[in-house]
Design a protein around this motif. Structure first.
Motif: not given
Length: 542
Positions: A144-153, A22-24
């Motif tokens: 973008v990172l906020y969105l993807l990190a939310g999906r990994l919660a 996600s960070g990448l």
């Protein structure tokens, strides 16, 4: 319970790996969007170029020399790849942070934008708008990172119905619940981020390329006039024809390139302007490319040398240049050299990329063929070598004379202003030193015993070469045969027939210029005004 614990470890490892991804992806989005925005600003404002330029600006001379020595003209590519690797590692680490602290990790992505913006604005040619690509890219990456990190919660999941598998990303917990994350949502969001980033990056590249295409078209349309003062033909005997010896005239494609530009400036000749102003200028001038073409042109063979050239190094070359006498332009502007009472002793040339190069006014106006060059080896300058216009002063190292992509000439003094390289501990004045090089045999070659041609080039620009000598294994010196001299501003080929015997041998060379100076054997590095020492080659004769 052991299986549950193991599954939890697997789930944690998967989430951490996807967090790094996600960070990448966030970093990729930042760079691609910044590339698109840079097309509306200028290519030099893109983050990798801006940060790379800032790194070059702050690189100590010794490290810069190390890069040039070990990577040659690939030093910029190595720097850019290094920056991308560091950015990727940094982005992945931030992604992992966002897995636990979503807002903190997302905010850290803004560092991308801040670093890029500060680097872009802080460049010698930096403008406020240069911060825009990095700023926009950083903000978008944060989202973008906020969105993807939310999906990994991690989240609880209902226990599966009897006989239904929970899948690899669900771990049974107390009460029949399972820890899981939004797999489908992550895949969709990540795919969308990749697609959008790729689209932005491709669009940015194409838009930037369109501007370069216009500059390329302006170069193709140029027909250089016949010079009013043509160079005389290269005299017979200037080329010795020894195999392995550097040609007298260096092809443009093989001519060395050492500069700080990560992106080669693509300047449209139609919009190019040169301003001449400053101390002692009674009539400031602004000239166009067409103005220069209409002036009296001179054509000369001139050898250029980079101050970063180590003893025996490759950063020296000879070409045929066409241009306008610089002294004529300065006199037209009312400039007088200090020797005639002029108040300015330094001529500062500025490039479109912000580079500043200072030359002694007396040297520029002492009668040598200092010029604003328009052509190289019969064609308009290549972009890599300064198109549309560059400056040349025979006898001076490039960092105090050979400004590429020039757009401004200011008369000032050495006391009042330090140009780019002088601020980095290099000397203010730097005439080229007398040097020589063995081109053949190459280091660690294995020639057969008998007559072995030892050959190379020697140079002492604006003084000329009077003698070259070679010795073997520290013995007596043998005078080499010199090629016919073209001019005192060009290098000179030489050769010596060596009666070689079998075994390991060390060949050394030294030159004497027309002022009577013979090269010293004392080895000195390139900083602060050029290397000294004898070039040596070890060979094994069979």
């Amino acid at each position: 319970m052991a299986d549950v614990s193991e599954d939890r470890k697997v789930l944690t490892a998967v989430r951490v790996g996807l967090a790094g991804l996600s960070g990448l992806l966030a970093g990729l989005a930042a760079l691609c969007v910044a590339e698109l925005v840079s097309a509306a600003v200028r290519p030099e404002s893109s983050p990798v170029t801006a940060v790379g330029g800032a790194v070059i600006d702050r690189t100590p001379p010794e490290l810069k020399d190390f890069a040039v020595r070990h990577f040659g003209t690939n030093d910029k590519l190595v720097l850019q790849l290094g920056i991308l690797v560091l950015l990727a590692l940094f982005a992945m680490a931030i992604g992992v942070v966002a897995l636990r602290w979503r807002r903190v990790g997302s905010a850290l992505v803004l560092v991308f934008g801040v670093v890029g913006a500060v680097a872009a604005v802080g460049r010698p040619d930096g403008h406020t708008l240069d911060a825009l690509p990095s700023a926009v890219g950083g903000v978008l990456a944060c989202g973008v990172l906020y969105l993807l990190a939310g999906r990994l919660a991690a989240r609880p999941a209902p226990a599966p119905a009897s006989g239904v598998s929970e899948g690899p990303f669900a771990v049974a917990g107390a009460g029949g619940t399972a820890g899981t994350f939004d797999r489908r949502g992550f895949v969709i969001a990540a795919t969308a981020a990749v697609a959008a980033s790729a689209g932005a990056g491709v669009a940015g590249r194409r838009l930037n390329a369109s501007g370069a295409a216009e500059a390329a078209a302006s170069r193709q349309d140029i027909v250089l006039p016949r010079p009013a003062s043509p160079a005389r033909p290269v005299p017979a005997g200037a080329e010795l024809g020894v195999k392995g010896l550097s040609p007298f005239t260096t092809p443009s494609k093989d001519f060395y390139r050492v500069d700080t530009a990560l992106v080669v400036p693509r300047v449209d000749a139609g919009s190019w302007r040169l301003r001449i102003h400053g101390k002692g200028v009674r009539k400031p001038l602004t000239v166009t490319y067409q103005d220069l073409l209409r002036r009296e042109l001179i054509e000369r063979d001139i050898t250029l040398t980079c101050v970063s050239n180590q003893v025996g190094g490759p950063y020296v070359g000879n070409a045929r240049w066409i241009g306008v006498r610089l002294a004529d332009l300065l006199r037209e502007a009312g400039v007088k050299p200090p020797s005639q009472g002029g108040p300015a002793d330094q001529l500062v040339a500025r490039s479109v990329d912000g580079m500043t190069i200072g030359s002694p006014v007396d040297t520029v106006m002492d009668g040598r063929d200092a010029m604003l060059a328009l052509g190289m080896n019969g064609e308009p300058l290549p972009f890599e070598h300064g198109f549309p216009v560059r400056m040349l002063v025979p006898g001076l190292y490039g960092y105090v004379s050979a400004c590429k992509w020039i757009e401004d000439l200011e008369l000032t003094t050495f006391d009042d202003y330090d140009p780019y390289w002088v601020k980095r501990t290099w000397s203010k004045r730097a005439p080229i030193k007398t040097e020589s090089r063995i081109d053949t045999p190459r280091p660690f070659a294995s020639p057969k015993s008998g007559k072995v041609p030892v050959a190379g080039v020697a140079w002492a620009q604006h003084r000329g070469i009077a003698k070259v000598e070679v010795r073997v294994d520290g013995g007596g010196w043998h005078e080499a045969r010199l090629a016919v001299e073209d001019s005192k501003d060009t290098w000179r080929q030489w050769t010596w027939e060596w009666p070689a015997s079998s075994g390991s041998h060390t060949l050394e060379v030294r030159a004497t210029d027309r002022d009577g100076y013979t090269q010293t054997d004392k080895r000195v590095g390139t900083v602060p005004n050029g290397a000294t020492g004898w070039h040596s080659v070890v060979v094994a004769v069979t």
